[in-house]
Design a protein around this motif. Structure first.
Motif, PDB file in Angstrom:
ATOM      1  N   SER A 191       0.731  -1.256   0.047  1.00 31.20           N
ATOM      2  CA  SER A 191       0.036  -0.035   0.073  1.00 31.20           C
ATOM      3  C   SER A 191       0.780   1.220   0.043  1.00 31.20           C
ATOM      4  N   GLU A 192       2.065   1.219   0.859  1.00 31.51           N
ATOM      5  CA  GLU A 192       2.892   2.392   0.950  1.00 31.51           C
ATOM      6  C   GLU A 192       3.533   2.800  -0.511  1.00 31.51           C
ATOM      7  N   CYS A 193       3.939   1.576  -1.208  1.00 27.37           N
ATOM      8  CA  CYS A 193       4.540   1.539  -2.727  1.00 27.37           C
ATOM      9  C   CYS A 193       3.839   2.155  -3.417  1.00 27.37           C
ATOM     10  N   ILE A 194       2.411   1.852  -3.490  1.00 30.56           N
ATOM     11  CA  ILE A 194       1.607   2.421  -4.574  1.00 30.56           C
ATOM     12  C   ILE A 194       1.275   3.933  -4.247  1.00 30.56           C
ATOM     13  N   SER A 195       1.083   4.112  -2.709  1.00 26.92           N
ATOM     14  CA  SER A 195       0.511   5.676  -2.351  1.00 26.92           C
ATOM     15  C   SER A 195       1.829   6.687  -2.549  1.00 26.92           C
ATOM     16  N   LYS A 196       3.040   5.982  -2.357  1.00 28.46           N
ATOM     17  CA  LYS A 196       4.190   6.915  -2.064  1.00 28.46           C
ATOM     18  C   LYS A 196       5.133   7.018  -3.426  1.00 28.46           C
ATOM     19  N   TYR A 197       5.026   5.885  -4.203  1.00 28.01           N
ATOM     20  CA  TYR A 197       5.805   5.902  -5.414  1.00 28.01           C
ATOM     21  C   TYR A 197       5.081   5.549  -6.626  1.00 28.01           C
ATOM     22  N   GLY A 198       3.810   4.979  -6.523  1.00 26.53           N
ATOM     23  CA  GLY A 198       3.162   4.974  -7.705  1.00 26.53           C
ATOM     24  C   GLY A 198       3.636   3.537  -8.481  1.00 26.53           C
ATOM     25  N   SER A 199       4.001   2.683  -7.622  1.00 25.26           N
ATOM     26  CA  SER A 199       4.545   1.500  -8.285  1.00 25.26           C
ATOM     27  C   SER A 199       4.552   0.474  -7.372  1.00 25.26           C
ATOM     28  N   ASP A 200       4.467  -0.843  -7.834  1.00 23.01           N
ATOM     29  CA  ASP A 200       4.355  -2.129  -6.980  1.00 23.01           C
ATOM     30  C   ASP A 200       5.925  -2.664  -6.912  1.00 23.01           C
ATOM     31  N   LYS A 201       6.718  -1.953  -7.730  1.00 21.27           N
ATOM     32  CA  LYS A 201       8.063  -2.237  -7.766  1.00 21.27           C
ATOM     33  C   LYS A 201       9.052  -0.881  -7.789  1.00 21.27           C
ATOM     34  N   PRO A 202       9.066  -0.246  -6.852  1.00 25.23           N
ATOM     35  CA  PRO A 202       9.569   1.186  -6.829  1.00 25.23           C
ATOM     36  C   PRO A 202      11.027   1.349  -6.931  1.00 25.23           C
ATOM     37  N   ASP A 203      11.451   2.293  -7.450  1.00 25.30           N
ATOM     38  CA  ASP A 203      13.044   2.402  -7.800  1.00 25.30           C
ATOM     39  C   ASP A 203      13.206   3.616  -6.317  1.00 25.30           C
ATOM     40  N   LEU A 204      14.163   2.890  -5.363  1.00 22.45           N
ATOM     41  CA  LEU A 204      14.626   3.719  -4.413  1.00 22.45           C
ATOM     42  C   LEU A 204      15.755   4.601  -4.461  1.00 22.45           C
ATOM     43  N   ARG A 205      16.228   4.487  -5.542  1.00 23.00           N
ATOM     44  CA  ARG A 205      17.708   5.485  -5.981  1.00 23.00           C
ATOM     45  C   ARG A 205      17.482   7.022  -5.841  1.00 23.00           C
ATOM     46  N   ASP A 213       7.557  -9.625  -2.863  1.00 16.05           N
ATOM     47  CA  ASP A 213       8.442  -9.517  -4.081  1.00 16.05           C
ATOM     48  C   ASP A 213       9.665  -8.891  -3.528  1.00 16.05           C
ATOM     49  N   THR A 214      10.779  -9.368  -4.242  1.00 16.27           N
ATOM     50  CA  THR A 214      12.027  -8.683  -4.286  1.00 16.27           C
ATOM     51  C   THR A 214      12.298  -7.867  -5.198  1.00 16.27           C
ATOM     52  N   VAL A 215      12.873  -6.388  -5.035  1.00 14.47           N
ATOM     53  CA  VAL A 215      12.880  -5.357  -6.166  1.00 14.47           C
ATOM     54  C   VAL A 215      14.327  -4.689  -5.731  1.00 14.47           C
ATOM     55  N   ILE A 216      15.028  -4.667  -6.917  1.00 13.18           N
ATOM     56  CA  ILE A 216      16.293  -3.668  -6.796  1.00 13.18           C
ATOM     57  C   ILE A 216      16.167  -2.836  -8.053  1.00 13.18           C
ATOM     58  N   ASN A 217      16.181  -1.418  -7.690  1.00 16.58           N
ATOM     59  CA  ASN A 217      16.213  -0.415  -8.676  1.00 16.58           C
ATOM     60  C   ASN A 217      14.938  -0.584  -9.664  1.00 16.58           C
ATOM     61  N   GLY A 218      13.825  -0.693  -9.334  1.00 16.62           N
ATOM     62  CA  GLY A 218      12.706  -0.720  -9.855  1.00 16.62           C
ATOM     63  C   GLY A 218      12.374  -1.780 -10.924  1.00 16.62           C
ATOM     64  N   ILE A 219      13.334  -2.943 -10.613  1.00 20.41           N
ATOM     65  CA  ILE A 219      13.279  -4.317 -11.374  1.00 20.41           C
ATOM     66  C   ILE A 219      12.904  -5.494 -10.232  1.00 20.41           C
ATOM     67  N   GLU A 220      11.628  -6.050 -10.668  1.00 19.59           N
ATOM     68  CA  GLU A 220      11.275  -7.267  -9.760  1.00 19.59           C
ATOM     69  C   GLU A 220      12.250  -8.436 -10.035  1.00 19.59           C
ATOM     70  N   LEU A 221      12.897  -8.725  -8.988  1.00 20.62           N
ATOM     71  CA  LEU A 221      13.813  -9.999  -9.050  1.00 20.62           C
ATOM     72  C   LEU A 221      13.208 -11.282  -8.763  1.00 20.62           C
ATOM     73  N   SER A 222      12.150 -11.261  -7.979  1.00 22.64           N
ATOM     74  CA  SER A 222      11.514 -12.630  -7.522  1.00 22.64           C
ATOM     75  C   SER A 222      10.033 -12.309  -6.829  1.00 22.64           C
ATOM     76  N   SER A 223       9.273 -13.268  -6.857  1.00 21.16           N
ATOM     77  CA  SER A 223       8.283 -13.267  -6.014  1.00 21.16           C
ATOM     78  C   SER A 223       8.011 -14.477  -5.165  1.00 21.16           C
ATOM     79  N   GLY A 224       7.253 -14.303  -4.196  1.00 24.37           N
ATOM     80  CA  GLY A 224       7.097 -15.459  -3.389  1.00 24.37           C
ATOM     81  C   GLY A 224       6.038 -15.123  -2.117  1.00 24.37           C
TER      82      GLY A 224
END
Length: 521
Positions: free
Chosen positions: A270-284, A463-474
């Motif tokens: 929910s915070e990813c969607i609200s704050k970054y507008g993405s379910d795989k946000p780039d935190l850089r 989900d595992t995300v690095i730099n806006g790229i989804e690496l894994s889900s589980g």
């Protein structure tokens, strides 16, 4: 061996040695009295110097496969761009293993060949150093994963690839049975059910480098067949699985590209969607989205009445934001069915823009305070009264555009993230649909929503995300057969459907299933 050294290992320390190299002719430079040949193999490039008269006896052309014998000498003009740039081989004997036709494109990292051309002659494309590096990196990565999971008590198990078809989100590829005409095997979209059955079977810690197949439309990060590093663990809580993901990726990054990956941030969906507008946000970079419904709750501005409103501040970009940029941004928003954005600029202590005249002074003051507006800041506002997630995703796409324009993306920085607490269900055309695979375990505190409003239930997915790229889900998996039955019923499966498609799996869950969870890179 037909060679004593490779084309990437000779240095100043080897001067005076007699060596034999094998490889492909990468480049020929004929100076009249002396000919220089760049010899290439998987390990690098070494310069060969050949007497012009000898070269005339055995002329070499691009991509000839050859053997060269000679002495290592110092180069008169060193090349600092390659590891072997201080030396060359003074050729004494050359043997051509096989000649080559003129290649259809240049065998080098920089080539103007179209991808179709390179794929048609993939065997030549693979000679390019950049692709060789990719394959080497991939091999090192897989080797590193093997070491990590072996050291942490995981057992490598191969699961079948000719399987019973089960619905997992995409169409299966089917293989006809020779012995039973009209019947088909399916190729696995993932080893999902099998790895859960392995947990029922007390394998406890499983991993596999598995081939997976999905008959779905191609996207930038989707192919019809791909490799997945598949992992499952018994008697674990969510943090236990996240620790394994973090540990394995830290080792792989260090082993392959010598990067010390920082500890992973953890954010709820929910915070990813609200704050970054993405379910795989780039935190850089920051550029956070703001929910500003409260600022306009009593507004007289018609477009902002009874709707969701979000805003994005782009520091210092006001003077650079042209009308053409705004038009391009609005085209991007239309992909999300958002009509257009409102663009405001902060100049000389005032908020300016055509829409400002419709705001009350109280609303302007609240905007100033919410976004801490400074000179030359750009403020982008969007609204949508139907789908909050879609609205956030739309502004999130704009966020990425401005990060590129401001050069905020540093490719040498890695920001890892776990996205947790995903919703299990959503609605499409009024119908409840699954937002994950049907084996994802609901959070214990949300189980009661399955009987009232399933769309409110969150899950133990991650989900595992690095730099806006989804690496894994589980996720943690459902291990209670009654809960699994309930999920199937919510998704509209009849008892007959459940028995036909998942009967064997439901039966397995009735024989003392351990709590378990896993992921797939």
């Amino acid at each position: 061996m037909l060679r004593t050294k490779t084309c990437g290992e000779l240095t100043e320390a080897n001067v005076g040695e007699k060596v034999t190299l094998c490889g492909w002719v990468s480049k020929v430079r004929n100076l009249g009295f002396l000919v220089f040949v760049d010899l290439r193999d998987r390990y690098g490039i070494t310069q060969i110097s050949i007497d012009a008269k000898e070269f005339e006896k055995e002329p070499l052309k691009s991509e000839y496969c050859v053997q060269v014998e000679g002495e290592v000498i110092l180069r008169s003009s060193p090349n600092k761009n390659i590891p072997t740039g201080l030396i060359e081989i003074k050729a004494e004997k050359i043997k051509v293993f096989s000649e080559s036709l003129l290649p259809p494109f240049i065998i080098a990292d920089k080539t103007d060949a179209l991808e179709d051309t390179r794929l048609k002659s993939r065997y030549l494309d693979l000679r390019r150093p950049t692709l060789q590096k990719n394959l080497v990196l991939r091999a090192k990565m897989i080797q590193s994963f093997h070491h990590y999971f072996d050291e942490n008590g995981f057992l490598e198990v191969e699961t079948p690839t000719l399987i019973k078809s089960t619905p997992e989100g995409a169409r299966d590829y089917l293989v006809p049975s020779r012995t039973k005409p009209g019947c088909f095997y399916a190729l696995p979209q993932s080893p999902q059910i099998y790895k859960q059955l392995l947990m029922v079977g007390n394998i406890d810690r499983y991993y596999q480098v598995a081939r997976c197949y999905r008959d779905e439309d191609l996207r930038a990060d989707r192919q019809p067949e791909f490799t997945q590093l598949d992992v499952e663990m018994s008697f674990v809580e969510r943090q236990d699985v996240l620790n394994i993901i973090q540990g394995s990726l830290k080792k792989v990054f260090k082993d392959t590209i010598d990067v010390d990956l920082e500890d992973f941030a953890v954010l709820p969906y929910s915070e990813c969607i609200s704050k970054y507008g993405s379910d795989k946000p780039d935190l850089r970079y920051e550029l956070f989205l703001h929910d500003i419904d409260n600022i306009f709750e009593n507004t007289n501005f018609a477009p902002f009445k009874n709707t969701h409103i979000k805003g994005l501040k782009v520091p210092g970009y006001g003077p650079s934001c042209t009308r053409k940029m705004q038009d391009n941004d609005n085209l991007l928003l239309k992909n999300y069915h958002i009509r257009s954005a409102i663009f405001l600029k902060y100049n000389a202590g005032q908020l300016t823009g055509s829409a400002v005249k419709n705001f009350s002074q109280e609303e302007i003051d609240k905007l100033n305070k919410e976004f801490d507006l400074q000179e030359n800041d750009l403020l982008i506002l969007v609204e949508n009264n139907e789908d909050y997630t879609n609205l956030s995703m739309a502004l999130g796409a704009i966020r990425k555009e401005y990060a590129e324009r401001l050069n905020l993306v540093d490719d040498n920085v890695y920001k890892p993230l776990f996205v947790i607490d995903w919703p299990i269900f959503g609605r499409e055309n009024g119908e409840i649909v699954s937002l994950s695979n049907p084996f994802t375990r609901p959070r214990d505190e949300d189980l009661h929503y399955l009987d009232t409003d399933p769309t409110k239930a969150l899950s133990y997915a991650y989900d595992t995300v690095i730099n806006g790229i989804e690496l894994s889900s589980g996720s943690l998996r459902i291990y209670d057969s009654k809960v699994q039955q309930k999920i199937f019923e919510i998704l509209g499966f009849t008892d007959e459907d459940i028995e036909k498609k998942f009967g064997f799996f439901i039966d397995a869950l009735k024989f003392g299933t351990p709590p378990h969870g896993g992921f797939g890179f």
